[in-house]
Design a protein around this motif. Structure first.
Motif, PDB file in Angstrom:
ATOM      1  N   ALA A 189     -45.483   2.836  -0.904  1.00 35.59           N
ATOM      2  CA  ALA A 189     -44.426   3.619  -1.146  1.00 35.59           C
ATOM      3  C   ALA A 189     -42.805   2.943  -1.105  1.00 35.59           C
ATOM      4  O   ALA A 189     -42.433   1.702  -0.651  1.00 35.59           O
ATOM      5  N   THR A 190     -41.422   3.252  -1.689  1.00 34.95           N
ATOM      6  CA  THR A 190     -40.360   2.424  -2.072  1.00 34.95           C
ATOM      7  C   THR A 190     -39.306   3.972  -1.302  1.00 34.95           C
ATOM      8  O   THR A 190     -39.413   4.869  -1.424  1.00 34.95           O
ATOM      9  N   CYS A 191     -38.613   3.123  -1.301  1.00 34.81           N
ATOM     10  CA  CYS A 191     -36.609   3.784  -1.729  1.00 34.81           C
ATOM     11  C   CYS A 191     -35.998   2.635  -2.152  1.00 34.81           C
ATOM     12  O   CYS A 191     -35.629   1.730  -1.818  1.00 34.81           O
ATOM     13  N   PRO A 192     -35.296   3.558  -3.330  1.00 36.18           N
ATOM     14  CA  PRO A 192     -34.057   3.209  -3.260  1.00 36.18           C
ATOM     15  C   PRO A 192     -33.160   3.469  -2.476  1.00 36.18           C
ATOM     16  O   PRO A 192     -32.864   4.186  -2.239  1.00 36.18           O
ATOM     17  N   MET A 193     -31.988   2.177  -2.922  1.00 40.09           N
ATOM     18  CA  MET A 193     -30.777   2.184  -2.077  1.00 40.09           C
ATOM     19  C   MET A 193     -29.569   1.477  -2.613  1.00 40.09           C
ATOM     20  O   MET A 193     -29.581   0.708  -3.526  1.00 40.09           O
ATOM     21  N   GLY A 194     -28.609   2.508  -2.728  1.00 39.68           N
ATOM     22  CA  GLY A 194     -27.278   2.248  -2.952  1.00 39.68           C
ATOM     23  C   GLY A 194     -26.031   1.744  -2.164  1.00 39.68           C
ATOM     24  O   GLY A 194     -25.184   0.929  -2.377  1.00 39.68           O
ATOM     25  N   GLY A 195     -26.393   1.973  -1.213  1.00 39.96           N
ATOM     26  CA  GLY A 195     -25.606   1.748   0.500  1.00 39.96           C
ATOM     27  C   GLY A 195     -25.870   0.215   0.467  1.00 39.96           C
ATOM     28  O   GLY A 195     -26.456  -0.332   1.630  1.00 39.96           O
ATOM     29  N   PHE A 196     -25.057  -0.902   0.204  1.00 37.78           N
ATOM     30  CA  PHE A 196     -24.731  -2.221   0.544  1.00 37.78           C
ATOM     31  C   PHE A 196     -23.665  -2.871  -0.099  1.00 37.78           C
ATOM     32  O   PHE A 196     -22.942  -2.038  -0.932  1.00 37.78           O
ATOM     33  N   ASP A 197     -23.454  -4.245   0.210  1.00 39.36           N
ATOM     34  CA  ASP A 197     -21.979  -4.956  -0.093  1.00 39.36           C
ATOM     35  C   ASP A 197     -22.831  -5.838  -1.416  1.00 39.36           C
ATOM     36  O   ASP A 197     -23.827  -6.846  -0.829  1.00 39.36           O
ATOM     37  N   PRO A 198     -22.375  -5.316  -2.535  1.00 39.23           N
ATOM     38  CA  PRO A 198     -22.907  -6.032  -3.398  1.00 39.23           C
ATOM     39  C   PRO A 198     -22.598  -7.927  -3.235  1.00 39.23           C
ATOM     40  O   PRO A 198     -22.415  -8.933  -3.784  1.00 39.23           O
ATOM     41  N   ASP A 199     -20.741  -7.563  -2.700  1.00 37.28           N
ATOM     42  CA  ASP A 199     -20.481  -9.412  -3.066  1.00 37.28           C
ATOM     43  C   ASP A 199     -21.579 -10.239  -1.487  1.00 37.28           C
ATOM     44  O   ASP A 199     -21.137 -11.377  -1.727  1.00 37.28           O
ATOM     45  N   ALA A 200     -22.092  -9.525  -0.570  1.00 31.55           N
ATOM     46  CA  ALA A 200     -21.853  -9.618   0.742  1.00 31.55           C
ATOM     47  C   ALA A 200     -23.951 -10.604   0.028  1.00 31.55           C
ATOM     48  O   ALA A 200     -23.516 -11.663   0.374  1.00 31.55           O
ATOM     49  N   LEU A 201     -23.792  -9.661  -1.022  1.00 30.39           N
ATOM     50  CA  LEU A 201     -25.181  -9.897  -1.575  1.00 30.39           C
ATOM     51  C   LEU A 201     -25.805 -11.168  -2.425  1.00 30.39           C
ATOM     52  O   LEU A 201     -26.077 -12.429  -1.990  1.00 30.39           O
ATOM     53  N   VAL A 202     -24.428 -11.145  -3.324  1.00 29.86           N
ATOM     54  CA  VAL A 202     -24.493 -12.239  -3.825  1.00 29.86           C
ATOM     55  C   VAL A 202     -24.205 -13.546  -2.984  1.00 29.86           C
ATOM     56  O   VAL A 202     -24.517 -14.624  -3.346  1.00 29.86           O
ATOM     57  N   SER A 203     -23.461 -13.602  -2.126  1.00 32.16           N
ATOM     58  CA  SER A 203     -22.894 -15.018  -0.877  1.00 32.16           C
ATOM     59  C   SER A 203     -23.598 -15.442  -0.077  1.00 32.16           C
ATOM     60  O   SER A 203     -24.562 -16.507  -0.138  1.00 32.16           O
ATOM     61  N   GLU A 204     -24.255 -14.552   0.670  1.00 29.64           N
ATOM     62  CA  GLU A 204     -25.740 -14.051   1.317  1.00 29.64           C
ATOM     63  C   GLU A 204     -27.037 -14.917   0.440  1.00 29.64           C
ATOM     64  O   GLU A 204     -27.352 -15.543   1.750  1.00 29.64           O
ATOM     65  N   PHE A 205     -27.461 -14.476  -0.661  1.00 32.02           N
ATOM     66  CA  PHE A 205     -28.637 -15.280  -0.929  1.00 32.02           C
ATOM     67  C   PHE A 205     -28.250 -15.947  -2.418  1.00 32.02           C
ATOM     68  O   PHE A 205     -29.171 -16.302  -3.279  1.00 32.02           O
ATOM     69  N   ASP A 206     -27.210 -16.457  -2.480  1.00 33.72           N
ATOM     70  CA  ASP A 206     -26.803 -17.538  -3.419  1.00 33.72           C
ATOM     71  C   ASP A 206     -26.959 -16.988  -5.369  1.00 33.72           C
ATOM     72  O   ASP A 206     -27.560 -17.447  -5.507  1.00 33.72           O
ATOM     73  N   VAL A 207     -26.742 -16.110  -5.408  1.00 31.73           N
ATOM     74  CA  VAL A 207     -26.599 -15.090  -6.513  1.00 31.73           C
ATOM     75  C   VAL A 207     -25.884 -15.930  -7.653  1.00 31.73           C
ATOM     76  O   VAL A 207     -25.141 -16.469  -7.132  1.00 31.73           O
ATOM     77  N   PRO A 208     -26.502 -16.893  -8.405  1.00 29.45           N
ATOM     78  CA  PRO A 208     -25.728 -16.943  -9.223  1.00 29.45           C
ATOM     79  C   PRO A 208     -24.409 -16.041 -10.273  1.00 29.45           C
ATOM     80  O   PRO A 208     -24.385 -14.915 -10.248  1.00 29.45           O
ATOM     81  N   GLU A 209     -22.965 -17.104  -9.970  1.00 31.86           N
ATOM     82  CA  GLU A 209     -22.160 -16.238 -11.368  1.00 31.86           C
ATOM     83  C   GLU A 209     -22.915 -15.101 -12.321  1.00 31.86           C
ATOM     84  O   GLU A 209     -24.555 -15.775 -13.526  1.00 31.86           O
ATOM     85  N   GLY A 210     -22.346 -14.543 -13.118  1.00 35.99           N
ATOM     86  CA  GLY A 210     -22.703 -13.370 -13.931  1.00 35.99           C
ATOM     87  C   GLY A 210     -23.781 -12.561 -14.075  1.00 35.99           C
ATOM     88  O   GLY A 210     -24.372 -11.677 -14.830  1.00 35.99           O
ATOM     89  N   TYR A 211     -24.592 -12.298 -12.451  1.00 32.51           N
ATOM     90  CA  TYR A 211     -26.188 -10.992 -12.298  1.00 32.51           C
ATOM     91  C   TYR A 211     -24.330 -10.481 -11.122  1.00 32.51           C
ATOM     92  O   TYR A 211     -23.562 -10.198 -10.798  1.00 32.51           O
ATOM     93  N   GLU A 212     -24.725  -8.905 -11.580  1.00 33.06           N
ATOM     94  CA  GLU A 212     -24.663  -7.436 -11.306  1.00 33.06           C
ATOM     95  C   GLU A 212     -26.206  -7.086 -10.143  1.00 33.06           C
ATOM     96  O   GLU A 212     -26.651  -6.537 -10.714  1.00 33.06           O
TER      97      GLU A 212
END
Length: 213
Positions: free
Chosen positions: A149-172
Motif C-alpha cells: 500500500a502507498t499514500c502520496p503526500m503533499g503536506g511537507f516543508d520542501p525547504d526543510a526536506l532539502v536541508s535535513e537530507f542534504d538534497v543538492p541544489e537544483g532538485y525540486e
C-alpha cells in the motif's frame, strides 16, 4: 492482477502492518516507476528512500508530524531535477542509436532542451514536477501489484526536506510517499471507494463550454 482490477484496488493507506519491505522489492518497485513517460524522455526523477527508524523520524518532522511517515516501514521523497540538460547526452545518443531520431533531429531536439534550461525557475519547476508525478503514479501501481500500500503526500516543508537530507541544489521536492504492507484493518475490502466525480461530469468533448453530453 489485470490493470482495471489494479486501479480499482489501489487506495491511499495510512495504517501499515509491522512487516518490513525488503530491498529487492523496493528496487523492483522503483525500477518499474522509472518506466514512466517523461518530457523528451529526460527522466528528471530521483527517489530518496528512507527505511531506518531514525531517518523516518527526521522525515516525519519535515512532514509536520504526520504519523504514517513512521508507521510505514518505507518513506520515499520524490525529487525532480530542474535542469532539463542533466541527462540529455545519454537520452539523445540512445534515441539516435535505436533509430528514434536521426542525428540532425537530435541536434534540433538538444537545442530545444537547452532553451528549456534557460527558462525561469518557476517554469522548470512545473516541467520537472509534471514528469516526476507520472513516475510517482507508476510507483504506486507497481507497489500495489506486489501487495503493498502507498499514500502520496503533499503536506511537507520542501525547504526543510532539502536541508535535513542534504538534497543538492537544483532538485525540486515533488512529493512524499509512504509504502508498506497494509494493516489487517486497512485492506481493500474494509475501505469502500471514496466519492469520485462521475465521468459525464468531468469529460468534455471538443469544447469545455456548453458541450452536449
Amino acid at each position: 492482477m489485470d490493470f482495471t482490477a489494479l486501479v480499482e484496488a489501489r487506495r491511499s493507506v495510512h495504517d501499515y502492518a509491522d512487516e518490513p519491505v525488503d530491498r529487492d522489492t523496493i528496487e523492483a518497485v522503483v525500477r518499474e516507476a522509472t518506466l514512466a513517460p517523461s518530457s523528451y524522455n529526460l527522466q528528471p526523477w530521483e527517489f530518496l528512500v528512507v527505511c531506518e527508524d531514525r531517518n523516518r523520524e527526521r522525515l516525519q518532522e519535515v512532514a509536520y508530524g504526520q504519523p504514517h511517515v513512521t508507521d510505514a516501514p518505507v518513506a520515499i521523497a520524490l525529487l525532480g531535477n530542474r535542469d532539463p540538460t542533466a541527462h540529455v547526452d545519454r537520452v539523445l545518443d540512445d534515441q539516435v542509436e535505436k533509430g528514434y531520431r536521426d542525428p540532425d533531429g537530435a541536434v534540433s531536439t538538444r537545442e530545444s532542451i537547452e532553451r528549456m534550461a534557460e527558462q525561469a525557475q518557476s517554469e522548470r519547476r512545473v516541467w520537472t514536477a509534471t514528469s516526476s508525478s507520472l513516475a510517482a503514479m507508476t510507483l504506486m501501481f507497481a507497489a500495489r501489484e506486489r501487495g503493498l500500500a502507498t499514500c502520496p503526500m503533499g503536506g511537507f516543508d520542501p525547504d526543510a526536506l532539502v536541508s535535513e537530507f542534504d538534497v543538492p541544489e537544483g532538485y525540486e521536492p515533488v512529493m512524499l510517499l509512504t509504502m508498506g504492507y497494509p494493516a489487517a484493518d486497512a485492506t481493500d475490502e474494509t475501505l469502500p471507494r471514496k466519492f469520485r466525480r462521475p465521468v459525464e461530469e468531468v469529460t468534455h468533448f471538443e469544447t469545455f463550454g456548453d458541450d452536449e453530453r
